[in-house]
Design a protein around this motif. Structure first.
Motif, PDB file in Angstrom:
ATOM      1  N   GLY A 259      31.552  62.316  29.605  1.00  0.00           N
ATOM      2  CA  GLY A 259      31.872  62.628  30.991  1.00  0.00           C
ATOM      3  C   GLY A 259      30.735  62.361  31.946  1.00  0.00           C
ATOM      4  O   GLY A 259      29.562  62.469  31.595  1.00  0.00           O
ATOM      5  N   ARG A 261      30.349  61.993  36.666  1.00  0.00           N
ATOM      6  CA  ARG A 261      31.123  62.152  37.910  1.00  0.00           C
ATOM      7  C   ARG A 261      32.180  61.041  38.013  1.00  0.00           C
ATOM      8  O   ARG A 261      31.880  59.864  37.848  1.00  0.00           O
ATOM      9  N   SER A 264      35.690  62.406  34.270  1.00  0.00           N
ATOM     10  CA  SER A 264      35.857  63.648  33.497  1.00  0.00           C
ATOM     11  C   SER A 264      37.059  63.528  32.555  1.00  0.00           C
ATOM     12  O   SER A 264      37.087  64.165  31.498  1.00  0.00           O
ATOM     13  N   ALA A 286      28.799  68.363  28.871  1.00  0.00           N
ATOM     14  CA  ALA A 286      28.929  67.369  29.935  1.00  0.00           C
ATOM     15  C   ALA A 286      28.019  67.770  31.083  1.00  0.00           C
ATOM     16  O   ALA A 286      27.528  68.904  31.133  1.00  0.00           O
ATOM     17  N   LEU A 290      30.224  69.033  36.270  1.00  0.00           N
ATOM     18  CA  LEU A 290      31.629  68.821  35.862  1.00  0.00           C
ATOM     19  C   LEU A 290      32.211  70.044  35.174  1.00  0.00           C
ATOM     20  O   LEU A 290      33.401  70.103  34.858  1.00  0.00           O
ATOM     21  N   LEU A 294      36.123  70.568  34.097  1.00  0.00           N
ATOM     22  CA  LEU A 294      36.533  70.417  32.696  1.00  0.00           C
ATOM     23  C   LEU A 294      37.114  71.712  32.152  1.00  0.00           C
ATOM     24  O   LEU A 294      38.092  71.709  31.405  1.00  0.00           O
ATOM     25  N   THR A 303      33.089  74.622  26.955  1.00  0.00           N
ATOM     26  CA  THR A 303      32.309  73.634  27.702  1.00  0.00           C
ATOM     27  C   THR A 303      30.862  74.129  27.831  1.00  0.00           C
ATOM     28  O   THR A 303      30.609  75.325  27.953  1.00  0.00           O
TER      29      THR A 303
END
Ligand SMILES: NC(=O)C1=CN([C@@H]2O[C@H](COP(=O)(O)OP(=O)(O)OC[C@H]3O[C@@H](n4cnc5c(N)ncnc54)[C@H](O)[C@@H]3O)[C@@H](O)[C@H]2O)[C@H](O)CC1
Ligand SMILES: [K+]
Length: 516
Positions: A259, A261, A264, A286, A290, A294, A303
């Protein structure tokens, strides 16, 4: 199932004939009879049928004369045309040409316009055409009279049976230089040829029958044949199974680093692909900016934020966190949407050469290795690379056309050089190993030519490794499951199918393989 190149098939023939004493004409007889057996399985009463046999000058044509004899014996009406002169026919083919001559079956040499008219009439009034023009002896490209005759065959709108391989298809590569016979059925002898499963050759093959023509199994087993066709039974043997008492900790842990910008979605699909393949726990690391996006996209995936550069992709500081996270996971998948900034590429390279766990490298992580493929030999475990032809071109310095022209050879050479498992995606996906073994996938469809399906494959392979499959088995089974998920998803329509449709279909594909 093994697949033999033309040269390997010739060597098998030679050993069967010279070392085992099986006369070549016996192999030819069995080859021709196997085609007639296939026809009997399609039409009960061959006696009422009209067949037009188009023969070449070689042994492929020889098979055609054997077919003519047996069809005639069953009362079928046969017309035989030879593209060439009878004087040029030799060996076992000549033996069989002489036999049908003595039976009163006329073989017309196509040598003038009247003969071409006869071909067109015979083709028009036949029920079925037998393509015995070119087999494994095909070289170069189709042109001139051969091209003209193939056009007539393809324009006839009749069922066509290709003897051994559709004429004009390269046995080893599936390449079609100018044109090839569009077969309804192909009966191939001894072992299948890679070209029957590689595109565009696979599009000309029709329904394939692999016929045993009496070659001793020891002869085939004695050959170091390294082309394999991925079939359901081989995948079923390795697909993960889960005990009733299973808990999520028993199904492995996957770390996905992906990922950036604007990219994603790739990260989300790779992470979910790992879950859909059955991984117990998936963590997506990531760029921090993000994380909220995500977390919104992915309910079941954890995440983790990574340090990033202004452009919104990971930077060198992120490597320490990635390595720390990877220590608590069974496999690392890196690359989908990770970004191409130089600082990010440097972080990717450092990650790949530092991580201790098995690693799946895809997309921009592959681009980071262009010109640096030697780093792959520093990976702690045998890495799995999943390039599409464009990424393979960047990694090898070849053109995409060259990669597609001989996927097996290019993938095999790269796997040996890079000490890696190389999955060259596309039609057909090819999986190559450093020892030269190559596997050709048989599932999937054109509906999968849509953004994100590669990210799903990365997740599936990582998810299988997390569940205990070797990287070897995960790569082979993963491409098969991925393609089958695409076939399941395509039932709702190919055009307009999107990668997330595949994600939903992965469990059904795996269940289908494990249960039938
Ligand atoms: N164990 C087996 O697989 C057996 C296979 N059999 C059959 O034999 C053929 C291979 O025969 P071979 O004589 O080696 O070659 P072909 O008949 O395929 O073709 C050679 C023939 O065609 C001409 N030719 C080559 N390229 C071109 C071209 N581009 N344009 C025009 N003409 C071309 C060449 O000059 C030769 O005359 C195999 O496929 C099976 O069908 C045995 O019958 C049984 C055992
Ligand atoms: K043929």
């Amino acid at each position: 199932m093994r697949a033999a190149t033309a040269a390997e098939m010739r060597e098998i023939d030679r050993i069967a004939i010279n070392d085992y004493g099986i006369p070549g004409v016996v192999l030819m007889e069995n080859a021709g009879v196997s085609v007639v057996r296939m026809l009997e399985s399609k039409w009960e009463l061959l006696a009422e049928r009209k067949f037009c046999i188009l023969a070449g000058k070689g042994n492929n044509g020889g098979d055609g004369y054997v077919i003519a004899r047996h069809l005639s014996n069953q009362g079928a009406k046969v017309k035989v045309f030879l593209l060439g002169e009878k004087a040029a026919v030799s060996g076992d083919a000549q033996i069989n040409l002489d036999i049908i001559d003595k039976m009163g079956i006329d073989t017309i040499e196509i040598s003038n316009e009247r003969d071409w008219d006869k071909v067109r009439v015979a083709v028009t009034f036949s029920d079925c055409l037998i393509d015995a023009l070119l087999g494994t002896g095909f070289r170069g490209e189709v042109s001139g009279d051969m091209a003209r005759l193939i056009d007539i065959i393809n324009a006839a709108g009749k069922p066509v049976v290709a003897v051994d391989i559709p004429s004009g298809v390269g046995a080893d590569t599936g390449r079609v230089c100018s044109k090839a016979v569009q077969a309804s059925y192909t009966v191939t002898f001894g072992l299948p040829k890679p070209g029957l499963f590689l595109y565009p050759g696979a599009e000309y093959t029709g329904e394939l029958t692999v016929a045993d023509i009496g070659i001793p199994t020891a002869v085939i087993a004695g050959q170091d044949i390294k082309q394999n066709i991925i079939m359901a039974d081989a995948v079923r043997a390795v697909i993960p199974r889960r005990s009733p008492a299973a808990h999520k900790g028993m199904s492995g842990r996957v770390l996905v680093v992906a990922g950036s910008r604007g990219l994603s979605g790739a990260a989300a699909m790779a992470a979910e692909g790992a879950l859909r393949a059955g991984a117990g726990l998936v963590t997506l690391a990531a760029p921090g900016s993000l994380q909220d996006v995500l977390a919104m996209k992915l309910t079941e995936v954890m995440t983790k934020p990574l340090a990033e550069i202004e452009a919104g992709s990971i930077n060198r500081e992120a490597v320490a966190d990635i390595i720390r996270l990877s220590a608590g996971n069974d496999v690392l998948a890196i690359g989908p949407g990770v970004g191409r900034e130089e600082e990010t590429a440097a972080a990717v390279r450092e990650t790949i050469t530092t991580a201790e766990c098995p690693i799946v490298i895809d997309a921009d992580a592959l681009n980071a290795l262009a010109g640096n493929t030697k780093l792959l030999n520093e990976c702690a475990a045998l890495p799995v690379l999943t390039p599409h032809p464009g990424e393979m071109a960047r990694l090898t310095g070849l053109s995409t056309e060259s990669v597609n022209a001989d996927r097996i050879a290019i993938a095999r050479q790269a796997a040996a050089e890079w000490g890696s498992i190389v999955v060259v995606k596309g039609a057909s996906t090819v999986v190559a190993f450093p020892d030269g073994e190559v596997y050709i996938n048989t599932t999937g469809n054109a509906g999968m030519a849509t953004g994100g399906t590669g990210d799903v494959l990365t997740g599936i392979i990582a998810g299988l490794i997390a569940q205990g499959l070797s990287s070897h088995d995960a790569a082979v089974a993963g491409v098969y499951i991925h393609g089958l998920a695409g076939d399941v998803a395509a039932q709702a329509g190919r055009i307009g199918m999107v990668a997330t449709d595949l994600l939903k279909a992965v469990p059904a594909a795996m269940y289908g393989i494990s249960s039938y």
